[in-house]
Write an enzyme that holds these catalytic residues in place. Structure first.
Site, short mmCIF file in Angstrom:
data_model
loop_
_atom_site.label_atom_id
_atom_site.label_comp_id
_atom_site.label_asym_id
_atom_site.label_seq_id
_atom_site.Cartn_x
_atom_site.Cartn_y
_atom_site.Cartn_z
N ASN A 58 -20.65 -70.25 18.20
CA ASN A 58 -21.24 -68.91 17.88
C ASN A 58 -22.70 -69.30 17.31
O ASN A 58 -22.83 -70.18 16.95
CB ASN A 58 -20.33 -68.09 17.17
CG ASN A 58 -20.03 -68.63 15.79
OD1 ASN A 58 -20.81 -68.76 15.08
ND2 ASN A 58 -18.91 -68.37 15.56
N GLY A 72 -10.70 -70.09 18.47
CA GLY A 72 -10.66 -70.93 19.39
C GLY A 72 -11.03 -72.58 19.36
O GLY A 72 -10.68 -73.17 18.14
N VAL A 73 -11.75 -73.30 20.33
CA VAL A 73 -12.32 -74.44 20.10
C VAL A 73 -13.22 -74.64 19.01
O VAL A 73 -13.10 -75.57 18.29
CB VAL A 73 -12.82 -75.09 21.65
CG1 VAL A 73 -13.99 -74.45 21.80
CG2 VAL A 73 -12.93 -76.59 21.49
N ASP A 74 -13.83 -73.84 18.76
CA ASP A 74 -15.05 -73.85 17.69
C ASP A 74 -14.16 -73.91 16.22
O ASP A 74 -14.37 -74.95 15.56
CB ASP A 74 -15.64 -72.47 17.48
CG ASP A 74 -17.03 -72.53 16.56
OD1 ASP A 74 -17.12 -73.49 15.97
OD2 ASP A 74 -17.55 -71.53 16.27
N ILE A 113 -12.71 -65.78 24.20
CA ILE A 113 -12.98 -64.42 23.80
C ILE A 113 -14.38 -63.99 24.31
O ILE A 113 -14.55 -62.80 24.10
CB ILE A 113 -12.95 -64.34 21.93
CG1 ILE A 113 -14.09 -65.33 21.35
CG2 ILE A 113 -11.74 -64.73 21.55
CD1 ILE A 113 -14.39 -65.12 20.23
N TYR A 114 -15.12 -64.77 24.89
CA TYR A 114 -16.34 -64.12 25.40
C TYR A 114 -16.34 -63.78 26.87
O TYR A 114 -16.94 -63.48 27.75
CB TYR A 114 -17.43 -65.20 25.37
CG TYR A 114 -18.15 -65.68 24.07
CD1 TYR A 114 -17.61 -64.95 22.82
CD2 TYR A 114 -19.24 -66.51 23.92
CE1 TYR A 114 -18.05 -64.94 21.64
CE2 TYR A 114 -19.69 -66.79 22.41
CZ TYR A 114 -19.16 -66.00 21.54
OH TYR A 114 -20.18 -66.25 20.30
N ASP A 166 -5.80 -81.43 23.93
CA ASP A 166 -6.62 -80.90 22.70
C ASP A 166 -8.03 -81.76 22.77
O ASP A 166 -8.03 -83.04 22.45
CB ASP A 166 -5.92 -81.03 21.62
CG ASP A 166 -6.49 -80.55 20.24
OD1 ASP A 166 -7.72 -80.45 20.50
OD2 ASP A 166 -5.67 -80.51 19.25
N THR A 204 -15.22 -69.06 28.04
CA THR A 204 -14.09 -68.41 28.92
C THR A 204 -13.18 -67.96 27.79
O THR A 204 -11.93 -67.48 28.58
CB THR A 204 -13.55 -69.57 29.71
OG1 THR A 204 -12.99 -70.74 29.06
CG2 THR A 204 -14.44 -70.05 30.84
#
Length: 172
Positions: A23, A31-33, A123-124, A9, A121
């Site tokens: 974004n 996600g990571v954001d 949702i994009y 993580d 890698t």
């Protein structure tokens, strides 16, 4: 300069800076954001809002730096990767630009250790093999890389870990 690949993580890593696959709004997301914003707390969001108010967010291929709030790192470098469009919209060049802008900000801010997630890698939908090759190549080709002590590529899943490990072994 040392390169390490780990599966963990990214919000738990103690480095000078972790990279956020953000974004354009800089206001958090999935996600990571989302994980970085949740664990880092309000201080990160407050600085992102200040950046938005000043420059209107962050463009695809660019990066900005904020505090890390409650995270064990000192900084978060937010970069906006491209949405994969089958290579028809300069996605590879934009992804490379993400890595180069992060590294430039690191050098400007005397950051010696950086942890990168897989940018674009999730949702994009950027293909993981291509993204990993761009990540490793961008780091190795960065002209001021000797000013950075350690780069950690943090993989979220076993597939990514295996891709990075295989590519790094080929490039050594």
């Amino acid at each position: 300069m040392e390169i390490e690949i780990i599966k963990t993580d990214i919000t738990e890593i103690q480095v000078d800076a972790i990279v956020n696959a953000a974004n354009t709004s800089l206001l958090g997301g999935g996600g990571v954001d989302g994980a970085i914003h949740r664990k880092g707390g309000k201080a990160i969001l407050d600085e992102c809002v200040q950046i938005r108010n000043k420059q209107g967010g962050c463009k695809v291929g660019d990066a900005v730096i904020t505090t890390a709030g409650n995270l064990p790192s000192k900084y978060v470098i937010h970069t906006v990767g491209p949405v994969w469009n089958n290579g028809k919209s300069h996605e590879e060049e934009l992804l490379q630009s993400c890595y180069l802008r992060v590294l430039e900000l690191a050098v400007e801010n005397n950051i010696k250790t950086i942890a990168f997630p897989g940018i674009s890698t999730g949702i994009y939908r950027f293909p993981k093999n291509k993204a990993a090759a761009i990540a490793i190549g961008s780091v190795k080709d960065f002209d001021k890389i000797l000013e950075i002590d350690k780069i950690i590529f943090v993989c979220f899943d076993e597939e990514s870990f295996e891709i990075y490990t295989s590519l790094l072994e080929k490039k050594l």
